[in-house]
Scaffold this active site. Structure first.
Site, PDB file in Angstrom:
ATOM      1  N   GLY A  11      50.608 -77.308   5.434  1.00 50.44           N
ATOM      2  CA  GLY A  11      51.788 -76.889   6.771  1.00 50.44           C
ATOM      3  C   GLY A  11      52.701 -78.162   6.998  1.00 50.44           C
ATOM      4  N   GLY A  75      47.734 -71.062  -2.477  1.00 52.25           N
ATOM      5  CA  GLY A  75      47.670 -70.893  -4.167  1.00 52.25           C
ATOM      6  C   GLY A  75      47.387 -72.356  -4.655  1.00 52.25           C
ATOM      7  NE  ARG A  80      50.125 -70.084  -9.686  1.00 48.58           N
ATOM      8  CZ  ARG A  80      51.356 -70.747  -9.081  1.00 48.58           C
ATOM      9  NH1 ARG A  80      50.796 -71.983  -8.415  1.00 48.58           N
ATOM     10  NH2 ARG A  80      52.582 -70.263  -8.801  1.00 48.58           N
ATOM     11  N   GLY A 115      47.759 -82.938   4.336  1.00 48.71           N
ATOM     12  CA  GLY A 115      46.313 -83.130   5.209  1.00 48.71           C
ATOM     13  C   GLY A 115      45.253 -82.612   4.218  1.00 48.71           C
ATOM     14  CG  ASP A 116      41.667 -80.751   5.524  1.00 52.23           C
ATOM     15  OD1 ASP A 116      42.815 -80.255   5.554  1.00 52.23           O
ATOM     16  OD2 ASP A 116      40.614 -80.372   6.151  1.00 52.23           O
ATOM     17  CB  THR A 138      47.778 -82.855   9.569  1.00 48.94           C
ATOM     18  OG1 THR A 138      47.322 -81.608  10.549  1.00 48.94           O
ATOM     19  CG2 THR A 138      46.495 -83.739   9.705  1.00 48.94           C
ATOM     20  CG  ASP A 140      45.935 -79.362  12.737  1.00 51.99           C
ATOM     21  OD1 ASP A 140      46.619 -79.114  13.822  1.00 51.99           O
ATOM     22  OD2 ASP A 140      45.806 -78.744  11.803  1.00 51.99           O
ATOM     23  CG  ASP A 142      42.393 -81.712  11.220  1.00 50.99           C
ATOM     24  OD1 ASP A 142      43.386 -82.462  10.229  1.00 50.99           O
ATOM     25  OD2 ASP A 142      42.134 -80.718  10.942  1.00 50.99           O
ATOM     26  N   GLY A 183      45.957 -76.987  16.453  1.00 46.53           N
ATOM     27  CA  GLY A 183      45.017 -77.809  16.141  1.00 46.53           C
ATOM     28  C   GLY A 183      43.687 -77.523  15.427  1.00 46.53           C
ATOM     29  NE  ARG A 184      43.208 -77.711  10.200  1.00 43.45           N
ATOM     30  CZ  ARG A 184      43.220 -78.152   8.773  1.00 43.45           C
ATOM     31  NH1 ARG A 184      43.489 -77.354   7.748  1.00 43.45           N
ATOM     32  NH2 ARG A 184      43.208 -79.403   8.647  1.00 43.45           N
ATOM     33  CD  GLU A 235      45.512 -73.376  15.837  1.00 40.56           C
ATOM     34  OE1 GLU A 235      46.344 -72.559  15.969  1.00 40.56           O
ATOM     35  OE2 GLU A 235      45.398 -74.269  14.968  1.00 40.56           O
ATOM     36  NE  ARG A 279      53.205 -62.462  33.851  1.00 43.84           N
ATOM     37  CZ  ARG A 279      52.679 -61.696  34.609  1.00 43.84           C
ATOM     38  NH1 ARG A 279      51.283 -61.615  34.840  1.00 43.84           N
ATOM     39  NH2 ARG A 279      53.252 -61.104  35.641  1.00 43.84           N
ATOM     40  CG  HIS A 285      54.403 -71.942  13.302  1.00 46.16           C
ATOM     41  ND1 HIS A 285      54.021 -70.648  13.727  1.00 46.16           N
ATOM     42  CD2 HIS A 285      53.904 -72.552  12.227  1.00 46.16           C
ATOM     43  CE1 HIS A 285      53.067 -70.444  12.832  1.00 46.16           C
ATOM     44  NE2 HIS A 285      52.725 -71.663  12.069  1.00 46.16           N
TER      45      HIS A 285
END
Ligand code: F6P
Length: 361
Positions: A11, A75, A80, A115-116, A138, A140, A142, A183-184, A235, A279, A285
């Site tokens: 990402g 992928g 893949r 990222g990882d 990342t 995140d 993390d 933040g996964r 999240e 609410r 994103h």
């Protein structure tokens, strides 16, 4: 004279372009050539996707979000998805093709920004003989073995700004506003933005929550004449005994499920239990977009320049990392062993509790 190839994977995160800028400039000063592989490893498979990068090509990109090279989080070259003649999808390992082309194109090394997931792929290529330097990215935050990843500070700033704006509307309507952040399965963005943005409740994956406790905090606010509440939910947060809420597998070949939906679920439950107007919104994103903050820009530029120093020193198989305020090199495998979780003994958690923030525990 060296020939360096750079790629951005996973990402996107604000600061990717700043790393590219620093790598291109630092290599240029050494008299080395830099190439960029588009969309992760696409440049190793199709020459049209491999672009030469000179200082002229990267003018002022340090201040721009996203990545001029494009990125993908699906992928993996080691698995893949490919459709066969019968229309069935199978996972094919094309890593040998990439290794062959990496050698044929005459590259000396590869700077992999990711990222990882992307760094794990880079690490596997490193084991196949590719000379790899990793750069940790990342929103995140993390990744292990580095105090920070770039992109995180910008994401936190965006989330904090959103929380600042939500206070006035929540207050005008005496509402509970539930804000879901990314933040996964780590709660870094929720924790930092929640504390800085005046949240009443912060729910993070590291502390499974009870709705009763969340509602108690809201009721407590009412007693204190505060008729609105702000709840920040990561999240990946989950109720005690509950499960992570996701939107499913997503695109073919994607390594991770798409998280999301916990904010809405929490809002629905709060409405039922408190009868308060509630609410929810998901920042999504927005947190990945826009120009990198000064912190992220500087960190990304430092990472890029440090990566080129590692190339010069021949410290391959390593990732640049921030340790206190210094740049250092750590083996890539250190960074991808596990995901870095919020330390529950850290002063940020105590600060939050001391100023009255509830974690739902
Ligand atoms: O890892 C960065 C991240 O933004 C996560 O916080 C989030 O869960 C995921 O990527 C979203 O991925 P995508 O952009 O594929 O929806």
């Amino acid at each position: 004279m060296k020939k360096v190839v750079i790629s951005t994977g996973g990402g996107d995160a604000p600061g990717l372009n700043a790393v590219i800028y620093a790598v291109v400039h630092a290599c240029y000063r050494q008299g080395w050539e830099v190439y960029g592989s588009r969309s992760g490893y696409a440049g190793f498979l199709d020459i049209d996707e491999m672009v030469r990068l000179t200082p002229r090509d990267v003018q002022e990109i340090y201040a721009i979000g996203g990545t001029i090279l494009g990125s993908t989080n699906k992928g993996s070259p080691f698995a893949r998805p490919v459709e066969n003649l019968a229309g069935e999808i199978t996972l094919v390992d094309i890593s040998d093709k990439i290794m062959k082309n990496y050698r044929r194109m005459g590259f000396d090394c590869h700077i992999a920004i990711g990222g990882d997931g992307s760094l794990e792929i880079a690490h596997r290529f490193s084991k196949l003989g590719m000379k790899v330097i990793g750069v940790p990215k990342t929103i995140d935050n993390d990744l292990m073995a580095t105090d920070r990843t770039f992109g995180f500070d910008t994401a936190v700033s965006t989330a904090t700004e959103a929380l600042d704006k939500l206070h006035s509307t929540a207050k005008s309507h005496d509402r509970v506003m539930v804000v879901e952040v990314m933040g996964r399965d780590s709660g870094w963005i929720a924790l930092y933005s929640g504390i800085s943005g005046g949240a009443d409740v912060i729910l993070i994956p590291e502390i499974p929550f009870e709705l009763e406790s969340v509602c108690e905090k809201i009721a407590d606010n009412e007693l204190r004449e505060k008729h609105y509440s702000i709840v920040v939910v990561a999240e990946g947060a989950l109720a005690k005994g509950g499960e992570i809420i996701s939107k499913g597998e997503g695109e073919l070949g994607r390594q991770e499920v798409i998280l999301g939906g916990i904010g809405e679920w929490v809002a629905t439950e709060i409405r039922k239990l408190t009868d308060k107007d509630t609410r929810s919104l998901t920042l999504g994103h927005l947190q990945r977009g826009g120009s990198p903050t000064t912190f992220d820009r500087l960190l990304a530029l430092r990472f890029g320049a440090a990566a080129v120093r590692l190339v010069e020193a021949g410290t391959f198989g390593h990732m640049v990392a921030l340790d206190s305020s210094q740049m250092k090199a750590v083996p890539i495998e250190e960074a991808i062993k596990t995901r870095k979780k919020v330390d529950l003994t850290s002063d940020k958690i105590s600060t939050a509790r001391d100023i009255g923030i509830c974690f739902g525990d």
